[in-house]
Each structure stands twice: as structure tokens, then as C-alpha cells.
Design a protein around this motif. Structure first.
Motif, short mmCIF file in Angstrom:
data_model
loop_
_atom_site.label_atom_id
_atom_site.label_comp_id
_atom_site.label_asym_id
_atom_site.label_seq_id
_atom_site.Cartn_x
_atom_site.Cartn_y
_atom_site.Cartn_z
N GLU A 5 0.82 -1.20 0.00
CA GLU A 5 0.00 0.00 0.00
C GLU A 5 0.86 1.26 0.00
O GLU A 5 0.49 2.26 -0.60
N GLU A 6 2.00 1.23 0.67
CA GLU A 6 2.88 2.39 0.72
C GLU A 6 3.61 2.60 -0.61
O GLU A 6 3.94 3.72 -0.96
N GLN A 7 3.86 1.54 -1.35
CA GLN A 7 4.60 1.65 -2.60
C GLN A 7 3.72 1.81 -3.82
O GLN A 7 4.19 2.25 -4.86
N ALA A 8 2.44 1.46 -3.72
CA ALA A 8 1.56 1.48 -4.88
C ALA A 8 1.30 2.90 -5.37
O ALA A 8 1.20 3.84 -4.58
N THR A 9 1.18 3.04 -6.69
CA THR A 9 0.87 4.33 -7.30
C THR A 9 -0.15 4.12 -8.41
O THR A 9 -0.35 3.01 -8.88
N GLY A 10 -0.78 5.20 -8.82
CA GLY A 10 -1.67 5.16 -9.97
C GLY A 10 -2.88 4.26 -9.79
O GLY A 10 -3.54 4.25 -8.75
N LEU A 11 -3.15 3.47 -10.83
CA LEU A 11 -4.33 2.61 -10.86
C LEU A 11 -4.27 1.52 -9.80
O LEU A 11 -5.29 1.16 -9.20
N GLU A 12 -3.06 1.01 -9.52
CA GLU A 12 -2.92 -0.01 -8.48
C GLU A 12 -3.30 0.56 -7.12
O GLU A 12 -3.98 -0.10 -6.33
N LYS A 32 -5.40 3.08 -6.51
CA LYS A 32 -6.85 3.26 -6.46
C LYS A 32 -7.57 1.94 -6.23
O LYS A 32 -8.55 1.87 -5.50
N THR A 33 -7.08 0.88 -6.85
CA THR A 33 -7.69 -0.44 -6.68
C THR A 33 -7.53 -0.91 -5.24
O THR A 33 -8.48 -1.41 -4.63
N LEU A 34 -6.33 -0.77 -4.66
CA LEU A 34 -6.10 -1.19 -3.27
C LEU A 34 -6.96 -0.38 -2.30
O LEU A 34 -7.50 -0.92 -1.33
N GLN A 35 -7.10 0.94 -2.53
CA GLN A 35 -7.93 1.77 -1.66
C GLN A 35 -9.40 1.37 -1.75
O GLN A 35 -10.10 1.32 -0.74
N ALA A 36 -9.87 1.05 -2.97
CA ALA A 36 -11.27 0.63 -3.14
C ALA A 36 -11.51 -0.71 -2.45
O ALA A 36 -12.55 -0.91 -1.83
N MET A 37 -10.55 -1.62 -2.54
CA MET A 37 -10.72 -2.93 -1.91
C MET A 37 -10.69 -2.82 -0.39
O MET A 37 -11.33 -3.61 0.30
N LYS A 38 -9.96 -1.83 0.15
CA LYS A 38 -9.98 -1.59 1.60
C LYS A 38 -11.37 -1.16 2.07
O LYS A 38 -11.78 -1.47 3.17
N LYS A 39 -12.09 -0.42 1.20
CA LYS A 39 -13.44 0.04 1.53
C LYS A 39 -14.49 -1.03 1.30
O LYS A 39 -15.66 -0.82 1.54
N GLY A 40 -14.07 -2.18 0.77
CA GLY A 40 -15.00 -3.28 0.53
C GLY A 40 -15.57 -3.30 -0.87
O GLY A 40 -16.49 -4.06 -1.15
N LEU A 41 -15.05 -2.46 -1.77
CA LEU A 41 -15.51 -2.43 -3.15
C LEU A 41 -14.63 -3.34 -4.00
O LEU A 41 -13.49 -3.62 -3.65
N ASP A 42 -15.16 -3.77 -5.13
CA ASP A 42 -14.41 -4.61 -6.07
C ASP A 42 -14.50 -3.95 -7.45
O ASP A 42 -15.29 -4.35 -8.29
N PRO A 43 -13.68 -2.91 -7.70
CA PRO A 43 -13.87 -2.10 -8.90
C PRO A 43 -13.62 -2.82 -10.22
O PRO A 43 -14.21 -2.46 -11.23
N TYR A 44 -12.77 -3.81 -10.26
CA TYR A 44 -12.46 -4.49 -11.51
C TYR A 44 -12.85 -5.96 -11.49
O TYR A 44 -12.30 -6.77 -12.22
N SER A 45 -13.80 -6.33 -10.66
CA SER A 45 -14.29 -7.71 -10.54
C SER A 45 -13.15 -8.69 -10.33
O SER A 45 -13.03 -9.70 -11.02
N ILE A 46 -12.29 -8.38 -9.37
CA ILE A 46 -11.15 -9.23 -9.05
C ILE A 46 -11.59 -10.43 -8.22
O ILE A 46 -11.12 -11.54 -8.41
N LEU A 47 -12.51 -10.19 -7.30
CA LEU A 47 -12.96 -11.25 -6.40
C LEU A 47 -13.99 -12.14 -7.10
O LEU A 47 -14.56 -11.78 -8.13
N LYS A 48 -14.21 -13.32 -6.53
CA LYS A 48 -15.19 -14.27 -7.07
C LYS A 48 -16.58 -13.64 -6.97
O LYS A 48 -16.96 -13.12 -5.92
N PRO A 49 -17.36 -13.70 -8.05
CA PRO A 49 -18.69 -13.09 -7.99
C PRO A 49 -19.65 -13.87 -7.10
O PRO A 49 -19.49 -15.07 -6.90
N LYS A 50 -20.61 -13.16 -6.56
CA LYS A 50 -21.64 -13.79 -5.73
C LYS A 50 -22.47 -14.72 -6.61
O LYS A 50 -22.75 -14.41 -7.76
N SER A 51 -22.86 -15.85 -6.07
CA SER A 51 -23.68 -16.77 -6.87
C SER A 51 -25.15 -16.39 -6.75
O SER A 51 -25.63 -16.01 -5.69
N TYR A 52 -25.86 -16.49 -7.86
CA TYR A 52 -27.28 -16.17 -7.92
C TYR A 52 -28.03 -17.41 -8.40
O TYR A 52 -27.46 -18.30 -9.02
N LEU A 53 -29.33 -17.44 -8.12
CA LEU A 53 -30.14 -18.58 -8.52
C LEU A 53 -30.42 -18.58 -10.02
O LEU A 53 -30.60 -19.63 -10.62
#
Length: 131
Positions: A43-50, A52-73
Motif C-alpha cells: 500500500e505504501e509503494q503502490a501508485t496510480g491505478l494499483e 486506487k484499486t487497493l484503496q477501493a478494496m480496503k473500503k469493501g468495493l471490487d472495482p475491476y471484478s477481481i474477487l469471485k462473484p456472488k452466486s445467484y439462482l
């Protein structure tokens, strides 16, 4: 005797600095950083898009669909969510688990769409990129 002579020729052909033992000197700034707090984290070394992605994931967001999607019926009440930055997206449905054929169809903004083969429902949701 000839092999000894060959070794002498190779030794003479080497540059002087290659034959001498090397010493490693650390830069003062590196020593200071390591003595103060250790090696910086990602987190201390990251810059730019990386960053922003790390900050969003800290807030619980998944901006680029990195995590496994929730399953739906896949029913009309609980359709599979298809994220898209456009108003339509092509979707591939594998109707049966062991089937090797993929059924491709377009999903547009608005109500949920059905797969023409198995009847599973898909709904397009607008997805905003964080940059």
C-alpha cells in the motif's frame, strides 16, 4: 601441462575487476529506511491505478471484478448480475454442468433476459470504473 597453460590464458583474458572479489555497499537511504520501519508495504509503494484499486478494496468495493462473484439462482426474482460499462454485453451460458457447448446471447439494459436454451435469467447492471 597444456591444461595448466590454458587456465593461465583464460585468467589473463579476464578483466581485472571480474577476478577481484566484489564488495557490496548499501546506499545510506536504504540503510535509513530499513532501520526506521523496515521494508515498505504494498500500500505504501503502490501508485496510480494499483493504488486506487487497493484503496477501493480496503473500503469493501471490487472495482475491476477481481474477487469471485456472488452466486445467484438465475430466476426472474434473483437473476445473474452482469456488470457492464456499456448499455449491452454479450453473455455465454453453459446450460448444463457437463455440457461443452456455450450459448451466446446479448443482454441489454432494462429487465432481466432469459437464456434461449435453459431459461436462466441475466440482468445487466451499469458498472463504473474508478478512474
Amino acid at each position: 601441462m597444456a591444461s595448466w597453460r590454458l587456465c593461465q590464458l583464460f585468467y589473463r583474458a579476464l578483466p581485472r575487476n571480474a577476478a577481484a572479489p566484489r564488495t557490496v555497499y548499501l546506499n545510506r537511504s536504504v540503510l535509513r529506511a530499513m532501520s526506521v520501519g523496515g521494508i515498505p508495504t504494498d500500500e505504501e509503494q503502490a501508485t496510480g491505478l494499483e493504488r486506487k484499486t487497493l484503496q477501493a478494496m480496503k473500503k469493501g468495493l471490487d472495482p475491476y471484478s477481481i474477487l469471485k462473484p456472488k452466486s445467484y439462482l438465475g430466476t426472474k426474482e434473483d437473476p445473474h448480475i452482469v456488470p457492464s460499462i456499456n448499455k449491452k454485453r454479450i453473455v455465454g451460458c453453459i446450460c448444463e454442468e457437463d455440457n461443452s457447448a456455450i450459448i451466446w446471447f446479448w443482454v441489454h439494459e432494462g429487465p432481466a433476459h432469459r437464456c434461449p436454451s435453459c431459461g436462466a435469467h441475466y440482468k445487466l447492471e451499469h458498472h463504473e470504473l474508478p478512474h
